[in-house]
Write a protein that holds these residues in place. Structure first.
Motif, PDB file in Angstrom:
ATOM      1  N   UNK B 267       0.755  -1.122  -0.062  1.00  0.00           N
ATOM      2  CA  UNK B 267       0.054  -0.123   0.105  1.00  0.00           C
ATOM      3  C   UNK B 267       0.919   1.462   0.017  1.00  0.00           C
ATOM      4  N   UNK B 268       1.967   1.097   0.477  1.00  0.00           N
ATOM      5  CA  UNK B 268       2.871   2.347   0.348  1.00  0.00           C
ATOM      6  C   UNK B 268       2.469   3.105   1.787  1.00  0.00           C
ATOM      7  N   UNK B 269       2.170   2.585   2.692  1.00  0.00           N
ATOM      8  CA  UNK B 269       1.814   3.250   4.061  1.00  0.00           C
ATOM      9  C   UNK B 269       2.635   2.690   4.856  1.00  0.00           C
ATOM     10  N   UNK B 270       3.089   3.286   5.721  1.00  0.00           N
ATOM     11  CA  UNK B 270       3.873   3.020   7.356  1.00  0.00           C
ATOM     12  C   UNK B 270       3.280   1.861   7.938  1.00  0.00           C
ATOM     13  N   UNK B 271       4.010   0.846   8.207  1.00  0.00           N
ATOM     14  CA  UNK B 271       3.490  -0.192   8.975  1.00  0.00           C
ATOM     15  C   UNK B 271       2.843   0.332  10.565  1.00  0.00           C
ATOM     16  N   UNK B 272       3.664   1.429  10.990  1.00  0.00           N
ATOM     17  CA  UNK B 272       3.132   1.906  12.338  1.00  0.00           C
ATOM     18  C   UNK B 272       1.953   2.570  12.279  1.00  0.00           C
ATOM     19  N   UNK B 273       1.628   3.323  11.119  1.00  0.00           N
ATOM     20  CA  UNK B 273       0.378   3.921  10.680  1.00  0.00           C
ATOM     21  C   UNK B 273      -0.648   3.014  10.941  1.00  0.00           C
ATOM     22  N   UNK B 274      -0.357   1.735   9.909  1.00  0.00           N
ATOM     23  CA  UNK B 274      -1.494   0.862   9.608  1.00  0.00           C
ATOM     24  C   UNK B 274      -1.873   0.317  11.205  1.00  0.00           C
ATOM     25  N   UNK B 275      -1.065  -0.079  11.972  1.00  0.00           N
ATOM     26  CA  UNK B 275      -1.210  -0.608  13.151  1.00  0.00           C
ATOM     27  C   UNK B 275      -1.834   0.421  14.186  1.00  0.00           C
ATOM     28  N   UNK B 276      -1.458   1.736  14.259  1.00  0.00           N
ATOM     29  CA  UNK B 276      -2.247   2.632  14.944  1.00  0.00           C
ATOM     30  C   UNK B 276      -3.625   2.737  14.568  1.00  0.00           C
ATOM     31  N   UNK B 277      -3.675   2.835  13.034  1.00  0.00           N
ATOM     32  CA  UNK B 277      -5.290   3.060  12.798  1.00  0.00           C
ATOM     33  C   UNK B 277      -6.258   1.742  13.363  1.00  0.00           C
ATOM     34  N   UNK B 278      -5.570   0.672  13.104  1.00  0.00           N
ATOM     35  CA  UNK B 278      -6.293  -0.583  13.146  1.00  0.00           C
ATOM     36  C   UNK B 278      -6.776  -0.729  14.622  1.00  0.00           C
ATOM     37  N   UNK B 279      -5.627  -0.178  15.711  1.00  0.00           N
ATOM     38  CA  UNK B 279      -5.920  -0.178  16.795  1.00  0.00           C
ATOM     39  C   UNK B 279      -7.119   0.636  17.340  1.00  0.00           C
ATOM     40  N   UNK B 280      -6.895   1.953  16.632  1.00  0.00           N
ATOM     41  CA  UNK B 280      -7.711   2.973  17.283  1.00  0.00           C
ATOM     42  C   UNK B 280      -9.199   2.449  16.930  1.00  0.00           C
ATOM     43  N   UNK B 281      -9.333   1.783  15.648  1.00  0.00           N
ATOM     44  CA  UNK B 281     -10.629   1.490  15.112  1.00  0.00           C
ATOM     45  C   UNK B 281     -11.195   0.445  16.145  1.00  0.00           C
TER      46      UNK B 281
END
Lengths: 281, 683
Positions: B267-281
């Motif tokens: 996706x070209x998105x930072x791993x940490x961002x994917x993790x953070x958004x997933x967790x918040x959701x």
């Protein structure tokens, strides 16, 4: 109060003192909407709630009627002030627009943060004490304190703008043709959100001495920008420096249109225009 | 003589705002927002405020038009209806029932859509009826039917205000559904988190806490990565999964293949961002996913929708207040057109045409034989035009702008033996017609629209159609009768009572009950108050089903010849093919001509300056438009609004279809960009 208003409206129509009454109508299935009553028998469907500003509609209705046609508008204090400002600018013919004023209750005054929840020509109901909008916590958070923080707060809100022109379209005083907001010199076309300094501040300053704090702009804003708060500091400055309040005195010209020599308090030749409501030393 | 204020519903997007039209002597002269409407509560977007402007446009069609050579001639309604009936039934007689097709309209009312599909099905014994939902939310219908059992927005618009986390995927609601953003901002002011997943920095992204700028068409890797992280961390809602869903093991197996690292790479998105958004959701008490065309208009659109449903079910964020999945419907009545069965495989109320019991029910009700063979979709109808399809009846659709690869569409329409187009203006499509029938716009009819939150809302007729134009309801009744059907409905209300009897979910709706605030289906009986959110006790299909989303990367990737990604979409001041909005002076002033957004670096490399004329070409066609230089598009991508007839973005788009739902991949194709060079021409 409602019966008083209906009685009066009915009389005006019966005596042919007016050709129509613009007010809210409770119709089929209790649906409420603006309506021009022309038959006295119809008047028992007239209602006063909810708050629904009619001054601008009244102007539009009158503009399309031939000369002698007279309209009664059932209105709150804010609507009446708007009419006063429209009359000052030759936007409505006072001879053809009659007002039937009624007072808001204190709950409504609180909800609107209205300092004058009653018309000057009070035909029904009794006036209640107004609310000073500048004591409201949310208003204060936008008008008092650190300028940079407030700027960020405003920017956050104004970034939400979808450029619906609802603030302009619903404002009873915004009637200029052509409108500055449609002038490409000032406002870039085709861009959302509308630019803060051009679109929003031009609009706000254009209304600085005419805003009657009816709250129509804010109520029409789909994204909840506190647009009325944007006007409050200017309203406050005019009141403090010139003891001027829009929509109150039909004969007094706006101090912004006068020279600064005569208007301000004795001994002061320029107003201390401020960007906030705080007292400056 | 006095002005009337008539309450009606906005004809633009699926939000379904209430309007009050001011009518002076038969002319709509102003629009005001309806303060009593529960959807917009006194506000409107710019399109709504100026909805009256196109109504009295001088180009409105005022008489039926018959093609004579290369021009049109006005004819009488008797001639027009006779001709249409005769030509359509002749074609069906000569080439068989499946040689006739119809495109119904998401701009028309529920009642008109019901009549349209009934007309096609009953008069010609074919299921060749479809409409533009195929081009937008067919993926939703297909994807959500498999997972949840109902292809509609699960919750109400007002529920957004109560969410604690809102994820926008491929939706630029701030421009396309502006009024409902108010509810989103109420949530933000309460402290909710908002994320936007989009390759572009859209208007909605500017107010988000985070923009996840993914590579075009990589939604499934991103959602899979999020799900993987949620299940790895044990943040999934075990109770909900056990009690309410099935097939979780399959999803787990699928997620094995999508470690977050892989998702990040794809996706070209930072791993940490994917993790953070997933967790918040996952951790939010109530979380909502809002999605739109960025999800559905892909070659794997249905799978994208499935992935969204999987994510919501994984966290138990569906079937309760303030949560859920929000597919924002585009057209004012696209929900209704689907509900009314203007679909080739479904009767009204999503009842399958191949199900013998259902067919039996409709045959009995309509007193006719019906075909059990699913019909052709919009894209297939056009593709086979002039071959299998010999005659086409198009009601208020404009495929010459809205379909992918419009050059091909225009060729196809010219191959038809007979084309009838019913519309309010002589659209780009109507120009190819043999017969044009002048219809009525929203202000000129009574009927109902169903908005994106499944709310039936009532339109009140404010004015008469111009000249000899007739309401579409009336035209359909006339044509139905001419085709030998029992189409003597006294009013649209009678049509509603007919479909209310045929669809259990609409059994409780009637014109009378809709007067005040409308009704959200399902509404199974006369006393039912309507349904604010779906899947409460159980999913519409019983258990929610985890389905494996089948990831297919975009069909066309940039290469040396066509080095840029093209993305298409809408802008705030215009609507779809521009038939209405571009004839509205105020809206047209706002955005007057076609443009494409291009990244400053790309513009610099090509030597393109702001406002300069450029040529954009793909394997299918080429347009001349103007450049708007902005970093809101990613480097290597351009964005083209598709409203403009003079530079139709859909000349470029790729007609590759999602095999599951037949939705074309509008959102990704490869194009080249160059400066437009002029050759001096003698005048």
């Amino acid at each position: 109060m409602l019966e008083q208003v209906r009685q009066r409206a009915r009389e005006l129509l019966e005596r042919k003192q007016a050709d129509g009454v613009l007010a809210l109508k409770k119709g089929y299935w209790d649906v409420i909407q603006p309506h021009v009553f022309t038959a006295p028998a119809e008047i028992d469907k007239l209602v006063l709630e909810p708050k629904w500003l009619l001054a601008k509609m009244a102007r539009a209705v009158l503009l399309e009627r031939p000369q002698p046609w007279r309209l009664v508008v059932v209105m709150r204090g804010c609507d009446e002030r708007a009419v006063v400002e429209l009359v000052k600018r030759n936007q409505v013919d006072r001879e053809r627009l009659l007002t039937l004023g009624y007072a808001c209750d204190s709950a409504q005054a609180k909800a609107c943060l209205c300092n004058r929840p009653y018309p000057q020509k009070l035909d029904a109901g009794s006036a209640v004490e107004g609310v000073d909008p500048l004591t409201d916590e949310r208003v204060k958070s936008y008008l008092e304190g650190d300028a940079r923080t407030r700027m960020e707060k405003w920017a956050e809100q104004l970034r939400r703008c979808i450029k619906c022109y609802g603030c302009r379209n619903s404002c009873p005083i915004c009637v200029c043709v052509p409108c500055k907001l449609e002038d490409e010199v000032w406002v870039e076309r085709g861009v959302v959100p509308a630019e803060m300094t051009t679109f929003h501040l031009i609009r706000a300053f254009h209304l600085s001495d005419t805003c009657v704090a009816c709250g129509a702009c804010q109520e029409a804003c789909p994204v909840g920008i506190p647009l009325m708060t944007l006007q409050l500091s200017m309203r406050e400055a005019l009141k403090r420096d010139y003891n001027y309040e829009a929509g109150i005195d039909a004969d007094r010209k706006s101090p912004v249109l006068s020279d600064f020599i005569k208007e301000p308090r004795p001994g002061q030749d320029m107003p201390d225009w401020v960007d906030s409501t705080e007292k400056k030393p | 003589m006095k002005p009337e204020f008539i309450r009606t519903i906005c004809p633009y997007c699926g939000t379904g705002c209430g309007l009050i039209l001011k009518v002076e002597e038969g002319r709509a002269t102003a629009t005001y927002p309806d303060r009593e409407n529960p959807v917009n509560r006194g506000s409107l977007c710019v399109k709504g405020w100026f909805a009256h402007e196109f109504v009295h446009h001088p180009e409105r069609l005022t008489a039926p038009l018959l093609r004579k050579g290369d021009r049109f001639e006005a004819i009488s309604w008797e001639e027009a209806i006779d001709l249409a009936a005769q030509k359509l039934s002749e074609t069906a007689g000569e080439y068989g029932p499946d040689s006739v097709g119809g495109l119904s309209s998401a701009k028309c009312t529920n009642e008109e859509n019901y009549l349209f599909q009934k007309l096609i099905r009953a008069a010609f014994k074919t299921n060749n009826v479809d409409h533009c939902a195929r081009l937008c939310h067919a993926a939703t219908t297909v994807g959500m039917l498999q997972t949840l059992g109902s292809g509609a927005m699960t919750n109400s618009i007002s529920d957004l205000a109560g969410a604690d986390c809102i994820v926008f995927v491929g939706s630029n609601a701030a421009e396309t559904h502006p009024v409902l953003m108010g509810e989103v901002y109420k949530a933000l002011d309460r402290g909710a988190k908002m994320f936007v997943i989009d390759p572009r920095e859209t208007a909605v992204a500017r107010n988000a806490h985070r923009l996840l700028r993914l590579n075009p068409g990589t939604d499934i890797p991103l959602l899979a990565g999020m799900m993987r992280h949620i299940s790895d961390k044990g943040l999934h809602n075990v109770g909900f999964i056990e009690k309410r869903t099935e097939n979780f093991e399959n999803l787990k197996t699928f997620l094995e293949a999508w470690p977050v690292e892989k998702a990040a790479k794809e996706t070209g998105i930072d791993e940490s961002v994917i993790r953070a958004v997933a967790e918040t959701y996952a951790k939010a008490k109530n979380a909502a996913i809002v999605y739109c065309m960025g999800i559905t208009q892909h070659a794997c659109g249905a799978a994208n929708v499935i992935a969204i449903c999987d994510l919501a079910m994984l966290c138990g964020h569906v079937g309760k207040h303030f949560s859920g999945i929000y597919p924002l419907r585009g057209q004012n009545n696209v929900q209704g057109a689907c509900d009314m069965g203007a679909l080739p495989d479904l009767y009204p109320g999503y009842q399958g045409v191949s199900d013998p019991a259902v067919r039996e029910k409709f045959q009995k009700a309509w007193k006719t034989d019906l075909s059990d063979k699913p019909g052709l979709t919009v894209t297939e109808l056009i593709n086979t035009a002039g071959k299998d399809i010999r005659a086409l009846y198009i009601m208020a659709e404009n495929p010459c702008l809205s379909d992918p690869d419009v050059n091909h569409v225009m060729e196809a329409l010219q191959r038809l033996d007979f084309l009838v187009v019913q519309d309010i203006f002589l659209t780009e499509t109507a120009r190819f017609a043999h017969l044009v029938l002048p219809g009525a716009c929203f202000a000129e009819k009574t009927g109902t629209y169903t908005n994106t939150e499944r709310r039936f809302q009532l339109l009140h007729k404010a004015i008469d159609p111009p000249g000899a134009a007739k309401g579409d309801f009336e035209i359909l009744c006339l044509l139905g009768k001419a085709l030998g059907l029992a189409f003597d409905y006294p009013s649209p209300a009678d049509v509603m009572s007919e479909y209310a009897h045929l669809v259990p979910a609409y059994a409780g709706v009637s014109f009378d009950r809709l007067e005040r605030v409308g009704l959200q289906w399902p509404c199974p009986d006369e006393n039912h108050p309507g349904t604010r959110f779906l899947h409460g006790e159980k999913f519409t299909r019983g258990l929610g089903r985890f389905v494996i989303p089948d990831y297919r990367p975009p069909a066309e990737k940039p290469d040396s010849e066509y080095p840029y990604y093209l993305n298409t979409g809408r802008v705030f001041a215009h609507y779809h093919t521009g038939t209405m909005s571009r004839r509205s002076p105020f809206l047209n002033r706002e955005i007057e001509w076609a443009y494409v957004e291009i990244h400053p670096a790309d513009a610099a490399a090509l030597g393109i300056r702001e406002g300069e004329r450029i040529r954009v070409s793909s394997r299918r066609g080429s347009i001349v438009t103007t450049a708007k230089i902005t970093d809101r598009v990613a480097k290597g991508s351009i964005f083209a609004p598709f409203h403009f007839t003079e530079a139709r973005a859909n000349r470029l788009t790729n007609p590759v279809l999602d095999p599951a739902c037949k939705t074309p991949e509008y959102k990704v194709c490869a194009v080249s960009v160059e400066k437009e060079r002029y050759e001096a021409t003698a005048r």
